[in-house]
Design an enzyme around this catalytic site. Structure first.
Site, mmCIF file in Angstrom:
data_model
loop_
_atom_site.group_PDB
_atom_site.id
_atom_site.type_symbol
_atom_site.label_atom_id
_atom_site.label_comp_id
_atom_site.label_asym_id
_atom_site.label_seq_id
_atom_site.Cartn_x
_atom_site.Cartn_y
_atom_site.Cartn_z
ATOM 1 N N ASP A 218 0.830 -1.194 0.000
ATOM 2 C CA ASP A 218 0.000 0.000 0.000
ATOM 3 C C ASP A 218 0.870 1.252 0.000
ATOM 4 O O ASP A 218 1.837 1.352 0.764
ATOM 5 C CB ASP A 218 -0.906 -0.015 1.241
ATOM 6 C CG ASP A 218 -1.873 1.134 1.277
ATOM 7 O OD1 ASP A 218 -2.783 1.161 0.430
ATOM 8 O OD2 ASP A 218 -1.715 2.006 2.144
ATOM 9 N N GLU A 277 14.744 -14.522 -0.668
ATOM 10 C CA GLU A 277 15.023 -15.651 0.223
ATOM 11 C C GLU A 277 13.895 -16.679 0.182
ATOM 12 O O GLU A 277 14.056 -17.805 0.659
ATOM 13 C CB GLU A 277 15.203 -15.167 1.665
ATOM 14 C CG GLU A 277 16.416 -14.275 1.898
ATOM 15 C CD GLU A 277 16.497 -13.814 3.343
ATOM 16 O OE1 GLU A 277 16.022 -14.567 4.225
ATOM 17 O OE2 GLU A 277 17.008 -12.702 3.594
#
Length: 569
Positions: A218, A277
């Protein structure tokens, strides 16, 4: 008809780059489905169990992923976009266990799960802010943006809040102002403090460990602020891409210092490092800026920032093909190796059917659907768009959105696009809840309920299902390159190419039939939806031609051409 080369498998969500060309269905949880809840009673607010109950419906749309608007612990001053605990599920939506079950159930249906992350600000009830405001020398004193007043006591700068008024709020405990780009109850975090960045990344890691496939970020360009200097005025106040209307004073300024700072890119690179990751995770950033397309390009380039971005450029009232062509071609010219995400609707703007003047017009709504789903990029599809829901008309007394209450009656806020999803036409509250919902269900939505469209082969809902299923078999529409042709007679034409496949798409935005000479060798596709009603046929002198009815759509397969000649449609 020419048989289009296609894959025999689902090309839309394979491998680590599943997001590239994916269609992401946005769920506004409090308005999607109200289950009985953990206490066996409905409360008029949608919840995570309600989403689980409707996953089969979502999967039937042939979308690739869901995006859940905030369900975190919150005082709900901005309906979940004011987070007081990043790791908690607000009790009105359920529990962490409910969320885990939702992820498992979605994955079992082949749906990826992305969630909102509001990183630029928190609620003023977050423990971080409660500590920060206590004094100027506590461990979190610099976790938020604090500043002394001007000598006359005025706010530090002229920066405006998106929701109206100054972006600075006086705090009597510290005798300083704090920055809030949105509500005063949504203080901005200070991303110039390294510990803040570390903490926010750990909040994201928490959800990655729970199995989410990515984040919708957002207001992602609001994370860093610049020098505390006044923003310059805007020379002309027009409809902008800031996510606000031109009658909001926020649009009176050029936002030079309050957001979109160079340091934000450094943060995005750290965020991308975290996402890398977790192979297969993704990110899509919401951008509202003076130069939204430029920021979209900058934030998604290089492979080490965001995976994709979307802006408000297609969320305006402008539906003419000239404007759309200009927006799309500019994006292509600037984005380089970046990847856009497109949306025609979301929880912040007037519903598409109303905004683009297509209420009850199936041909127009199908045209807009094909326009969105044939662009280069990924897609966010807002709940109810597949039903053609118009904007709900609410009285002032029914409003709950602070923006609508502030700017009424010129701007009625966002409640009109957030009313509950209609599931059953002849059931109280359209099957959303057993009790009165948090916003009323308009009578005008009942005839468009899922059960009314489900078994109607000619409904908009089934047009979405059919076209999305067709799109999955066409790599050119999912991941292909794009080329646009000049707009003639309100017909927008583009090509999508992938390997040896060349698709031609023609979209007639006018209420008049159009006939044009078509490229040599252009033929209709087998397996395409029958309502793609453009007619490719042999014309005079054996030159092929295309006839498009009003608001008609056509997709053809054409031999690859070595010449870079324009398509004369």
């Amino acid at each position: 008809m020419m048989q289009m080369p296609s894959t025999s498998h689902y090309v839309g969500s394979q491998g680590a780059d599943w997001w590239r060309g994916a269609v992401i269905y946005q769920i506004y949880p409090r308005s999607f489905m109200d289950s009985d809840g953990n206490d066996g009673r409905s409360d008029g607010i949608g919840d995570l169990k309600g989403v689980i109950d409707k996953l089969d419906y979502i999967a039937s749309l042939n979308v690739d992923a869901i995006w859940l608007s905030p369900f975190f612990t919150s005082p709900m001053k901005d309906f979940g976009y004011d987070i007081s605990d990043y790791r908690g599920v607000d009790p009105m939506f359920g529990t962490l266990e409910d969320f885990d079950r939702l992820v498992e159930a979605a994955h079992a249906r082949g749906l990826k799960v992305t969630i909102d992350q509001v990183m630029s600000h928190t609620s003023d009830q977050h423990a971080w802010f409660e500590e920060s405001r206590k004094s100027r020398d506590n461990p979190k004193a610099d976790w938020y943006v604090w500043a002394d007043p001007k000598p006359d006591g005025a706010p530090p700068t002229n920066w405006q809040s998106v929701f109206g008024g100054s972006a600075w709020q006086w705090d009597t405990r510290r005798c300083q102002y704090y920055l809030h780009n949105f509500l005063a109850s949504q203080p901005d975090l200070n991303f110039r403090t390294p510990a803040v960045v570390d903490a926010i990344l750990e909040e994201a890691r928490f959800w990655l460990e729970r199995g989410v496939d990515g984040f919708r970020l957002d207001a992602v360009n609001f994370c860093t602020h610049g020098e505390l200097k006044d923003n310059p005025p805007r020379a002309e106040v027009t409809e902008s891409f800031l996510g606000v209307r031109p009658d909001n004073p926020y649009g009176y300024q050029l936002h030079q210092y309050d957001k979109t700072q160079p340091e934000n890119v450094v943060f995005l690179e750290r965020l991308r490092g975290l996402l890398d990751e977790y192979p297969g995770s993704t990110s899509v950033g919401e951008v509202g800026d003076d130069d939204a397309l430029g920021v979209m390009a900058e934030y998604s380039q290089g492979g080490n920032r965001l995976h994709m971005c979307y802006s408000f450029n297609l969320l305006t009232d402008k539906a003419d093909p000239g404007y759309l062509h200009k927006t799309l071609t500019e994006m292509e010219a600037r984005i380089g190796d970046g990847w856009p995400c497109w949306a025609l609707g979301n929880h912040d703007v007037t519903r598409l059917a109303t905004r683009w003047q297509a209420e009850g017009q199936l041909d127009k709504l199908r045209l807009y659907m094909v326009f969105l789903l044939t662009q280069r990029g990924s897609v966010c599809l807002y709940q109810g768009e597949e039903l053609g829901l118009p904007e709900a008309e609410l009285t002032f007394e029914q409003l709950v959105d602070p923006a609508g209450i502030t700017f009424w009656p010129t701007y009625k806020g966002r409640d009109g696009c957030r009313t509950p999803h209609p599931w059953q036409a002849d059931v109280r509250h359209a099957g959303f809840s057993d009790v009165s919902p948090w916003l009323p269900v308009p009578d005008s939505h009942a005839s468009l309920a899922v059960d009314q469209q489900d078994n109607d082969a000619g409904s908009l809902l089934n047009a979405y299902r059919e076209f999305l299923a067709f799109r999955r078999t066409q790599p050119a529409l999912v991941k292909g390159d794009v080329r646009y042709h000049a707009v003639h007679d309100d017909v927008l034409c583009l090509e999508r190419t992938y390997q040896q496949t060349r698709l031609l798409i023609a979209l007639n935005f006018s209420d008049q039939p159009v006939t044009r000479v078509a490229p040599e060798g252009a033929e209709s596709l087998t397996g395409s939806p029958s309502w793609l009603n453009g007619v490719w046929q042999e014309g005079q002198l054996r030159l092929p031609k295309l006839s498009l009815p009003p608001y008609g759509v056509a997709i053809a397969c054409c031999p690859q051409s070595e010449e870079d000649a324009p398509w004369d449609v």
